[in-house]
Design a protein around this motif. Structure first.
Motif, PDB file in Angstrom:
ATOM      1  N   ARG A  28      -1.756  21.610 -21.686  1.00 25.13           N
ATOM      2  CA  ARG A  28      -1.135  21.965 -22.961  1.00 25.13           C
ATOM      3  C   ARG A  28      -2.002  21.431 -24.106  1.00 25.13           C
ATOM      4  O   ARG A  28      -3.207  21.689 -24.118  1.00 25.13           O
ATOM      5  CB  ARG A  28       0.311  21.458 -23.013  1.00 25.13           C
ATOM      6  N   GLN A  29      -1.419  20.669 -25.038  1.00 22.79           N
ATOM      7  CA  GLN A  29      -2.129  20.375 -26.290  1.00 22.79           C
ATOM      8  C   GLN A  29      -2.513  18.916 -26.480  1.00 22.79           C
ATOM      9  O   GLN A  29      -3.050  18.560 -27.531  1.00 22.79           O
ATOM     10  CB  GLN A  29      -1.265  20.832 -27.466  1.00 22.79           C
ATOM     11  N   THR A  30      -2.262  18.044 -25.515  1.00 24.36           N
ATOM     12  CA  THR A  30      -2.550  16.620 -25.732  1.00 24.36           C
ATOM     13  C   THR A  30      -3.848  16.165 -25.084  1.00 24.36           C
ATOM     14  O   THR A  30      -4.113  14.965 -25.027  1.00 24.36           O
ATOM     15  CB  THR A  30      -1.390  15.745 -25.203  1.00 24.36           C
TER      16      THR A  30
ATOM     17  N   MET B 167       7.798  18.811 -27.069  1.00 25.97           N
ATOM     18  CA  MET B 167       7.262  17.888 -28.063  1.00 25.97           C
ATOM     19  C   MET B 167       6.084  18.515 -28.803  1.00 25.97           C
ATOM     20  O   MET B 167       5.542  19.535 -28.375  1.00 25.97           O
ATOM     21  CB  MET B 167       6.844  16.578 -27.383  1.00 25.97           C
ATOM     22  N   ASN B 168       5.707  17.909 -29.909  1.00 25.78           N
ATOM     23  CA  ASN B 168       4.590  18.413 -30.720  1.00 25.78           C
ATOM     24  C   ASN B 168       3.594  17.284 -30.963  1.00 25.78           C
ATOM     25  O   ASN B 168       3.925  16.309 -31.627  1.00 25.78           O
ATOM     26  CB  ASN B 168       5.115  18.960 -32.044  1.00 25.78           C
ATOM     27  N   PRO B 169       2.378  17.392 -30.393  1.00 23.01           N
ATOM     28  CA  PRO B 169       1.866  18.493 -29.578  1.00 23.01           C
ATOM     29  C   PRO B 169       2.462  18.486 -28.175  1.00 23.01           C
ATOM     30  O   PRO B 169       2.878  17.436 -27.675  1.00 23.01           O
ATOM     31  CB  PRO B 169       0.359  18.206 -29.522  1.00 23.01           C
ATOM     32  N   ALA B 170       2.502  19.665 -27.553  1.00 29.00           N
ATOM     33  CA  ALA B 170       3.059  19.791 -26.207  1.00 29.00           C
ATOM     34  C   ALA B 170       2.194  19.014 -25.218  1.00 29.00           C
ATOM     35  O   ALA B 170       0.969  18.996 -25.305  1.00 29.00           O
ATOM     36  CB  ALA B 170       3.135  21.258 -25.803  1.00 29.00           C
TER      37      ALA B 170
ATOM     38  N   SER C 179      -4.884  10.608 -34.048  1.00 28.09           N
ATOM     39  CA  SER C 179      -4.546  12.020 -33.891  1.00 28.09           C
ATOM     40  C   SER C 179      -4.645  12.401 -32.421  1.00 28.09           C
ATOM     41  O   SER C 179      -5.617  12.067 -31.741  1.00 28.09           O
ATOM     42  CB  SER C 179      -5.507  12.878 -34.719  1.00 28.09           C
ATOM     43  N   ILE C 180      -3.597  13.092 -31.928  1.00 29.99           N
ATOM     44  CA  ILE C 180      -3.560  13.571 -30.546  1.00 29.99           C
ATOM     45  C   ILE C 180      -3.862  15.071 -30.562  1.00 29.99           C
ATOM     46  O   ILE C 180      -3.187  15.815 -31.265  1.00 29.99           O
ATOM     47  CB  ILE C 180      -2.185  13.344 -29.901  1.00 29.99           C
TER      48      ILE C 180
END
Length: 333
Positions: free
Chosen positions: A324-326, A279-282, A260-261
């Motif tokens: 962001r989210q990574t 992208m997801n996650p950004a 999981s990222i």
């Protein structure tokens, strides 16, 4: 439908071919009303004079060439910047990729030889394998080869950006930080590895060469190195990838392996291409001003073509971290 010729324009405007030539090239010898009538016909018929014929007469084409190894996200953003810089100039833009020879060192020299003097007045080379070129036209290099730069150059501060990326991961609590390197022949790749190592050193973390793999700045060539990093018995909890395409490959490989990222693996890229935020996650990444790189190179080249000395012959633009989210603290922290 046949392409309109200068003879078609002359016949439609009721003037001679010589008059059409004078009107199109803005020369003296015809009245303003005649010139306007000719230009109206030119617009109506969609006539364009041949670049080759024009260059043979004036030794100028009014075209700037941008030579790229491939039309990938980085070079596409560079082209946008060049195009914006040329918008109010008298120059047009020709994007060129030597597809039959781009995998061989020095392909830029062969491309310059093919284009200069007949199609373009100056050139911008993007991530060239050479930093010297014997050519009759001015040339500027963006993100050049590792050797001594005889050409004017424009690049981002890759060293500082790599330090920002690695320090961000260290501040989150990561201690096993992998590095997915770029092309060994480019200064940017060497600088990013040096920045990664410096940040580790300043953070009191010993450099471990087992945590370094080469992704070559391409998504497809980064997947196997990503697998190798994540297959280590004591795998990294975070990876700094030398560009966003490599980072995207790392995220894809990690996800396929059930990680999981960013809970199981944090990833930071470099570039901030449009795909990074989509992208997801950004993707957390280092933003380098890619369009500004292109614009700066274009302004430098225009000055050189005018016979002027640019204010700076070697330009380095700043970078910054975009969170962001990574990225997140390691799960075991």
């Amino acid at each position: 439908m046949a392409r309109p010729t200068i003879h078609d324009v002359a016949a439609a405007a009721g003037v001679s071919v010589a008059t059409v030539s004078k009107a199109v090239n803005g020369r003296y010898g015809i009245s303003a009303s005649t010139a306007q009538r000719v230009l109206d016909v030119v617009h109506e018929l969609g006539y364009e004079s041949s670049l080759v014929a024009s260059s043979m007469r004036s030794h100028r084409t009014g075209v700037i060439g941008v030579l790229v190894a491939d039309f990938e996200p980085f070079s596409s953003e560079i082209l946008k910047g060049v195009g914006a810089a040329l918008h109010h100039s008298r120059y047009d833009l020709l994007a060129y990729s030597g597809t039959r020879q781009r995998d061989s060192e020095g392909w830029e020299r062969r491309s310059l030889s093919r284009l200069s003097g007949t199609l373009i007045d100056g050139a911008i080379m993007v991530t060239p394998t050479v930093v010297s070129a014997s050519t009759e036209i001015p040339v500027v290099a963006i993100d050049p080869h590792t050797g001594r730069a005889d050409l004017p150059t424009v690049e981002s501060d890759s060293f500082a950006g790599a330090m920002q990326a690695t320090k961000h991961l260290i501040e989150l609590g990561h201690r096993r930080i992998g590095f997915l390197a770029g092309r060994p022949d480019l200064r940017s790749s060497i600088a990013r590895e040096a920045g990664y190592k410096r940040a580790l050193s300043e953070g009191g973390i010993a450099f471990d060469p087992r945590l370094v793999r080469i992704g070559l700045y391409q998504q497809e060539t980064s997947r196997e190195p990503a697998v190798e990093l994540l297959s280590l018995p004591d795998r990294p909890t975070a990876v700094f990838a030398a560009n966003d395409l490599s980072a995207i490959a790392m995220v894809e490989v990690a996800s396929r392996r059930g990680l999981s990222i960013p809970r199981d693996l944090s990833v930071v890229g470099f570039d901030d291409i449009p795909e990074a935020s989509q992208m997801n996650p950004a993707l957390t990444t280092i933003r380098q001003p890619m369009q500004n790189l292109g614009a700066s190179a274009a302004h430098m080249l225009i000055a050189l073509m005018a016979g002027d000395e640019p204010e700076h012959m070697h330009v380095r633009l700043p970078t910054r971290l975009v969170r962001r989210q990574t990225t997140a603290p390691p799960a075991t922290a």
